[in-house]
Design a protein around this motif. Sequence first.
Motif, PDB file in Angstrom:
ATOM      1  N   ASN A  95     -12.520  -0.172   3.929  1.00 25.00           N
ATOM      2  CA  ASN A  95     -11.751  -0.262   5.419  1.00 25.00           C
ATOM      3  C   ASN A  95     -12.657  -1.102   6.476  1.00 25.00           C
ATOM      4  OD1 ASN A  95     -10.376   1.729   3.803  1.00 25.00           O
ATOM      5  ND2 ASN A  95      -9.378   2.469   5.509  1.00 25.00           N
TER       6      ASN A  95
ATOM      7  N   SER B 152      -7.924  10.099  -2.938  1.00 24.27           N
ATOM      8  CA  SER B 152      -7.273   8.796  -2.665  1.00 24.27           C
ATOM      9  C   SER B 152      -5.918   9.028  -2.509  1.00 24.27           C
ATOM     10  CB  SER B 152      -7.685   7.712  -3.456  1.00 24.27           C
ATOM     11  OG  SER B 152      -7.153   7.690  -4.641  1.00 24.27           O
ATOM     12  N   THR B 153      -5.205   8.069  -2.027  1.00 25.52           N
ATOM     13  CA  THR B 153      -3.654   8.169  -1.853  1.00 25.52           C
ATOM     14  C   THR B 153      -3.096   8.079  -3.409  1.00 25.52           C
ATOM     15  OG1 THR B 153      -3.650   5.718  -1.745  1.00 25.52           O
ATOM     16  CG2 THR B 153      -3.591   6.925   0.348  1.00 25.52           C
TER      17      THR B 153
ATOM     18  N   HIS C 105       0.843  -1.119   0.078  1.00 27.13           N
ATOM     19  CA  HIS C 105       0.146   0.066  -0.152  1.00 27.13           C
ATOM     20  C   HIS C 105       0.932   1.426  -0.053  1.00 27.13           C
ATOM     21  CE1 HIS C 105      -2.712   3.245   1.613  1.00 27.13           C
ATOM     22  NE2 HIS C 105      -3.516   2.791   0.607  1.00 27.13           N
TER      23      HIS C 105
ATOM     24  N   ASP D  62      -3.102   2.456  -4.195  1.00 26.47           N
ATOM     25  CA  ASP D  62      -4.174   2.568  -3.259  1.00 26.47           C
ATOM     26  C   ASP D  62      -5.010   1.190  -2.902  1.00 26.47           C
ATOM     27  OD1 ASP D  62      -6.408   2.417  -5.110  1.00 26.47           O
ATOM     28  OD2 ASP D  62      -6.429   4.463  -5.180  1.00 26.47           O
ATOM     29  N   SER D  63      -6.139   1.249  -2.077  1.00 23.68           N
ATOM     30  CA  SER D  63      -6.743   0.214  -1.684  1.00 23.68           C
ATOM     31  C   SER D  63      -7.304  -0.534  -2.902  1.00 23.68           C
ATOM     32  CB  SER D  63      -7.844   0.438  -0.801  1.00 23.68           C
ATOM     33  OG  SER D  63      -7.300   1.070   0.413  1.00 23.68           O
TER      34      SER D  63
ATOM     35  N   MET E 292      -0.176   0.711   9.896  1.00 24.60           N
ATOM     36  CA  MET E 292       0.658   0.345   8.885  1.00 24.60           C
ATOM     37  C   MET E 292       2.010   0.283   9.278  1.00 24.60           C
ATOM     38  SD  MET E 292      -1.156   0.760   5.650  1.00 24.60           S
ATOM     39  CE  MET E 292      -2.556   1.185   5.215  1.00 24.60           C
TER      40      MET E 292
ATOM     41  N   THR F  69     -14.182   2.824  -2.294  1.00 22.56           N
ATOM     42  CA  THR F  69     -12.957   3.357  -1.704  1.00 22.56           C
ATOM     43  C   THR F  69     -13.034   4.623  -1.786  1.00 22.56           C
ATOM     44  OG1 THR F  69     -11.490   3.243  -3.947  1.00 22.56           O
ATOM     45  CG2 THR F  69     -11.514   1.087  -2.597  1.00 22.56           C
ATOM     46  N   SER F  70     -11.963   5.460  -1.108  1.00 25.28           N
ATOM     47  CA  SER F  70     -12.067   6.739  -1.508  1.00 25.28           C
ATOM     48  C   SER F  70     -11.790   7.529  -2.684  1.00 25.28           C
ATOM     49  CB  SER F  70     -10.729   7.413  -0.621  1.00 25.28           C
ATOM     50  OG  SER F  70      -9.758   6.784  -0.905  1.00 25.28           O
TER      51      SER F  70
ATOM     52  N   HIS G 110      -6.261  13.893   2.032  1.00 19.78           N
ATOM     53  CA  HIS G 110      -7.301  12.703   1.978  1.00 19.78           C
ATOM     54  C   HIS G 110      -8.598  12.789   2.175  1.00 19.78           C
ATOM     55  CE1 HIS G 110      -8.370   8.458   1.984  1.00 19.78           C
ATOM     56  NE2 HIS G 110      -7.311   8.174   1.445  1.00 19.78           N
TER      57      HIS G 110
ATOM     58  N   PHE H  49      -7.434  -5.276   6.968  1.00 18.41           N
ATOM     59  CA  PHE H  49      -8.799  -5.466   5.963  1.00 18.41           C
ATOM     60  C   PHE H  49      -8.193  -5.553   4.602  1.00 18.41           C
ATOM     61  CE2 PHE H  49      -7.882  -0.687   5.869  1.00 18.41           C
ATOM     62  CZ  PHE H  49      -8.073  -0.689   4.522  1.00 18.41           C
ATOM     63  N   MET H  50      -7.129  -5.144   4.320  1.00 17.73           N
ATOM     64  CA  MET H  50      -6.473  -5.188   3.004  1.00 17.73           C
ATOM     65  C   MET H  50      -6.287  -6.655   2.620  1.00 17.73           C
ATOM     66  SD  MET H  50      -3.961  -2.019   2.673  1.00 17.73           S
ATOM     67  CE  MET H  50      -4.904  -0.203   2.942  1.00 17.73           C
TER      68      MET H  50
ATOM     69  N   TYR I 292       1.084   3.733   1.682  1.00 18.01           N
ATOM     70  CA  TYR I 292       1.581   4.001   3.295  1.00 18.01           C
ATOM     71  C   TYR I 292       2.512   3.294   3.792  1.00 18.01           C
ATOM     72  CZ  TYR I 292      -2.750   6.696   3.590  1.00 18.01           C
ATOM     73  OH  TYR I 292      -3.759   7.587   3.701  1.00 18.01           O
TER      74      TYR I 292
ATOM     75  N   HIS J  53      -6.206  10.473  10.130  1.00 15.50           N
ATOM     76  CA  HIS J  53      -6.955  11.690   9.398  1.00 15.50           C
ATOM     77  C   HIS J  53      -7.652  12.765  10.193  1.00 15.50           C
ATOM     78  CE1 HIS J  53      -5.424   9.048   6.189  1.00 15.50           C
ATOM     79  NE2 HIS J  53      -5.244  10.187   5.505  1.00 15.50           N
TER      80      HIS J  53
ATOM     81  N   GLU K 110     -10.529  10.989   3.968  1.00 14.71           N
ATOM     82  CA  GLU K 110     -10.773  10.731   5.474  1.00 14.71           C
ATOM     83  C   GLU K 110     -10.767  11.728   6.277  1.00 14.71           C
ATOM     84  OE1 GLU K 110      -8.446   7.324   6.225  1.00 14.71           O
ATOM     85  OE2 GLU K 110      -9.206   6.176   4.873  1.00 14.71           O
TER      86      GLU K 110
HETATM   87  P1  13P Z   1      -6.647   4.775   0.013  1.00 11.54           P
HETATM   88  O1  13P Z   1      -7.728   3.916  -0.570  1.00 11.54           O
HETATM   89  O2  13P Z   1      -6.887   6.007  -0.555  1.00 11.54           O
HETATM   90  O3  13P Z   1      -5.484   3.995  -0.436  1.00 11.54           O
HETATM   91  O4  13P Z   1      -6.954   4.633   1.391  1.00 11.54           O
HETATM   92  C1  13P Z   1      -6.521   3.826   2.376  1.00 11.54           C
HETATM   93  C2  13P Z   1      -6.551   4.137   3.629  1.00 11.54           C
HETATM   94  O5  13P Z   1      -6.419   3.382   4.590  1.00 11.54           O
HETATM   95  C3  13P Z   1      -6.477   5.621   3.914  1.00 11.54           C
HETATM   96  O6  13P Z   1      -6.384   5.908   5.465  1.00 11.54           O
END
Ligand code: 13P
Length: 349
Positions: free
Chosen positions: A158, A257-258, A67, A84-85, A304, A172-173, A241, A107-108, A69, A218, A243
């Motif tokens: 998530n 998103s990321t 990911h 990203d996710s 993370m 997702t975001s 982001h 969760f990923m 992060y 966030h 969140e």
């Molecule tokens: P993304 O889907 O943007 O990668 O975000 C995942 C996440 O956990 C952000 O805190």
Amino acid sequence: MLDLPHVRSALSEHYDLTPSPEVAEAMADTYARMARVVTPPDWAIYAPYVKAINALKKERNAVILGHNYMTPEIFHGVSDYVGDSLQIAMKAQEVDAEVIVQAGVHFMAETTKILCPEKTVLMPDMEAGCSLAESITAGGIDEMRAKYPGAPVVTYVNTTAEVKAASDICCTSSNALQIVNAMESDTVIMTPDQFLAQNVANQSHKNVVYWPGSCIVHEQYTAKDLRDFREWNPGTRLIAHPECPPDVVEEADFSGSTSGIIKYVTDEKPQKAMLITECSMASNIADELPEVDFVGPCNMCPYMKKISLEKILWVLHTGENEVLVDPEVGAKARASVQAMIDMSRKLGL
Ligand code: 13P
Ligand code: SF4
């Protein structure tokens, strides 16, 4: 919980993990992708792990999904696919590998297992959770359905497999707004991130009702932080982001998103940028974007940051920490995740 002293001594019986400037030098190309943020002495510590992990991946027919992060030595050193996710979940379906190591949070890994039940999915640290995933159970989804009868449930990825299974569709975001807008009903239930839901509601014509969960990383940012930062360092592009709380997103120059954030900074190349998100995001793109000065504070995700090279090597070596999902729950959760993937493709996202 992993017994790290035991892990360390067991690994040292099989691999030469002593810090080595020679091994570091032999992987100078890999180092070049993180040289702005990782010092040479640190790279000499990481390089033997990176070498061992990359060799073991071939032996085990394994890939590592990283990911955005993850820390740079994981992101650039050992990850086969990063994103990203949504991107890593979709990649999990395509890869031809027997084993997937999820360099991310639990969760990923569950999402990967849901999408690829036939593959072995390993988590470097089972305690790498997520405050959003922990904020709701399947019972919470039932509560929301009882409160808003007939409204579809759009659930952020998530979340646990049980929560996904109880939902109608995931998001997702990077696709939350479009997925909410595509729902037929006027009222849409979003779980579990109240801020993502409020940010979507601010851009949507739907009546978005939501669960009161939040991300501990966030939620810490405030609009005042951003205003103070602008005053202190004028000309900095602030990128948040979704969140983050809505007034933070409003104060920012861009929200995404990321991967959306990475794309924005890569396309725009602002002279100075502050990423209102997890710390490693800026570190991972710093070398690709030497013209951008990444400034300002960042918050670390403690979950993370539980992932390390040492733990990745351990699970690849032992096969420990396999992520399992009950097949019945997995099939229902898969329907929600697949509905999101299908809709994302249909909408051209
Ligand atoms: P993304 O889907 O943007 O990668 O975000 C995942 C996440 O956990 C952000 O805190
Ligand atoms: Fe969860 Fe927040 Fe960490 Fe992302 S940054 S994994 S949402 S706690």
